[in-house]
Design a protein around this motif. Structure first.
Motif, PDB file in Angstrom:
ATOM      1  N   TRP A  94       0.845  -1.302   0.172  1.00 53.00           N
ATOM      2  CA  TRP A  94      -0.013  -0.051  -0.039  1.00 53.00           C
ATOM      3  C   TRP A  94       0.984   1.286  -0.085  1.00 53.00           C
ATOM      4  O   TRP A  94       0.632   2.214  -0.696  1.00 53.00           O
ATOM      5  N   ILE A  95       1.785   1.074   0.918  1.00 49.58           N
ATOM      6  CA  ILE A  95       2.818   2.559   0.854  1.00 49.58           C
ATOM      7  C   ILE A  95       3.499   2.804  -0.386  1.00 49.58           C
ATOM      8  O   ILE A  95       3.650   3.779  -0.736  1.00 49.58           O
ATOM      9  N   SER A 147      -6.179   5.371   6.363  1.00 58.07           N
ATOM     10  CA  SER A 147      -6.373   6.833   6.372  1.00 58.07           C
ATOM     11  C   SER A 147      -4.793   7.257   7.119  1.00 58.07           C
ATOM     12  O   SER A 147      -4.050   8.355   6.792  1.00 58.07           O
ATOM     13  N   LEU A 148      -4.762   6.572   8.296  1.00 63.73           N
ATOM     14  CA  LEU A 148      -3.603   6.824   9.154  1.00 63.73           C
ATOM     15  C   LEU A 148      -2.323   6.835   8.421  1.00 63.73           C
ATOM     16  O   LEU A 148      -1.316   7.624   8.565  1.00 63.73           O
ATOM     17  N   MET A 149      -2.005   5.361   7.638  1.00 60.70           N
ATOM     18  CA  MET A 149      -1.173   5.371   6.776  1.00 60.70           C
ATOM     19  C   MET A 149      -0.661   6.325   5.784  1.00 60.70           C
ATOM     20  O   MET A 149       0.387   7.013   5.478  1.00 60.70           O
ATOM     21  N   GLN A 150      -1.586   6.917   4.974  1.00 61.75           N
ATOM     22  CA  GLN A 150      -1.361   7.968   4.081  1.00 61.75           C
ATOM     23  C   GLN A 150      -1.151   9.083   4.598  1.00 61.75           C
ATOM     24  O   GLN A 150      -0.527   9.942   4.175  1.00 61.75           O
ATOM     25  N   VAL A 179       5.878  12.408   6.206  1.00 63.50           N
ATOM     26  CA  VAL A 179       7.153  12.236   5.836  1.00 63.50           C
ATOM     27  C   VAL A 179       7.771  12.829   4.557  1.00 63.50           C
ATOM     28  O   VAL A 179       8.780  13.311   4.504  1.00 63.50           O
ATOM     29  N   LEU A 180       6.745  13.090   3.716  1.00 64.46           N
ATOM     30  CA  LEU A 180       7.106  13.458   2.356  1.00 64.46           C
ATOM     31  C   LEU A 180       7.157  15.061   2.336  1.00 64.46           C
ATOM     32  O   LEU A 180       7.932  15.652   1.974  1.00 64.46           O
ATOM     33  N   HIS A 194       2.201  18.720   6.302  1.00 65.09           N
ATOM     34  CA  HIS A 194       1.428  17.649   6.711  1.00 65.09           C
ATOM     35  C   HIS A 194       2.131  17.241   8.261  1.00 65.09           C
ATOM     36  O   HIS A 194       2.962  16.527   7.908  1.00 65.09           O
ATOM     37  N   PRO A 195       1.494  17.729   9.310  1.00 61.31           N
ATOM     38  CA  PRO A 195       1.818  17.165  10.540  1.00 61.31           C
ATOM     39  C   PRO A 195       1.442  15.602  10.788  1.00 61.31           C
ATOM     40  O   PRO A 195       0.474  15.178  10.118  1.00 61.31           O
TER      41      PRO A 195
END
Length: 307
Positions: free
Chosen positions: A113-114, A189-192, A198-199, A204-205
């Motif tokens: 997914w990532i 949603s959490l992973m996204q 990270v990006l 995006h906190p």
């Protein structure tokens, strides 16, 4: 107190998804064998959205329904997600259920997914996505009538039918209540959001810590369900299945991003709102799963693939 209640709700949700066997692959497989009831019950799991929508104004919350005009991105995304789901032998929800029961080969699916989400940040396809108004009182009335009809049908059936239908409807209701507490509570949603942080750490906190606690509670509930079914057992794997599930997860990640959500979002936030794009996406997901199962069965027959 509210956070503890949310933890309990998500743990019960995890337990229900495990014992009911919520999985689109299972539903499509049984449908192809002349038993459509599991698939129909999964597609109708969000029918109690009218209950949550009726509660929302009194608690100052809204349900993040996904209502869009249909477009090629939804069709392509749904097909890709369906293919990945078939190769994975499980949708996003059942991936977590099987991982919580000790199936180690499912570890590489979330990694896929990532990979899929990262690839889209480089690809950045230009898609024209147009939002439509959310469900009105007429939509909610139709859902109310449908839920009453489904409940009566379930009560007139045997114990197995009652467990299936009330389990699926309970999953939809609990999920909707969780959306009132945290609109982005699903693990995907959490992973996204974590990837976005990270990006682009400035724009995006990272997600708040309670979000991670909700996912942990979901996995705990799934593990308890697996123990109830005597399925809680650590099962080792090899490189071949890990690579296959990595590929499957990548297809699922790209597909979910193109379609504005995976099967969980489509079932809980798009179909109950009568989203045209949601119906298109789910139809393409089912077609992709059917095609993927056909490909896998062909490889099994030739002896080149062993699930």
């Amino acid at each position: 107190m509210l956070f503890l209640s949310a933890l309990l709700l998500v743990a019960v949700l995890g337990y229900l998804t495990q014992i009911t066997g919520l999985c689109l692959v299972r539903g499509v497989r049984e449908w192809s064998q002349g038993r459509p009831e599991v698939l129909i019950s999964i597609l109708c799991c969000g029918v109690l959205a009218w209950v949550v929508a009726s509660i929302a104004p009194y608690v100052g919350a809204t349900i993040p329904f996904l209502v869009f005009e249909p477009g090629p991105g939804f069709a392509i995304g749904g097909l890709m997600f369906g293919l990945g789901t078939a190769f994975n032998q499980g949708c996003s929800i059942s991936t977590l259920s099987r991982l919580a029961s000790g199936e180690l080969r499912m570890l590489s699916t979330p990694l896929g997914w990532i990979v899929g989400w990262f690839s889209l940040t480089w690809w950045q396809p230009e898609l024209d996505v147009r939002a439509l108004p959310g469900p009105d009182s007429l939509h909610l009335a139709i859902l109310f009538i449908a839920s009453c009809g489904l409940a009566i049908r379930a009560l007139r059936g045997d114990r197995s039918r009652q467990k299936l239908w009330f389990g699926m409807m309970g999953i939809g209701l609990l999920s909707g209540l969780l959306f009132l507490y945290e609109p982005a509570w699903p693990p995907g949603s959490l992973m996204q959001e974590q990837i976005a942080a990270v990006l682009d750490s400035d724009g995006h906190p990272p997600p708040a810590l309670p979000r991670y606690a909700l996912v942990l509670a979901l996995l705990v509930g799934m593990s308890l369900g697996a123990r109830r079914l005597n399925k809680l057992q650590l099962r080792s794997t090899t490189a071949g299945p890990l690579l296959l599930h990595l590929l499957a997860g990548t297809l699922m990640g790209v597909g979910a991003a193109l379609a504005m959500g995976g099967n969980d979002s489509q079932l809980l936030l798009a179909l109950p709102a009568f989203s045209p794009a949601g119906f298109l996406t789910v139809g393409c997901i089912l077609a992709g799963i059917r095609l993927g199962l056909f490909i896998l069965s062909s490889r099994v027959v030739s002896g080149r693939y062993h699930p």
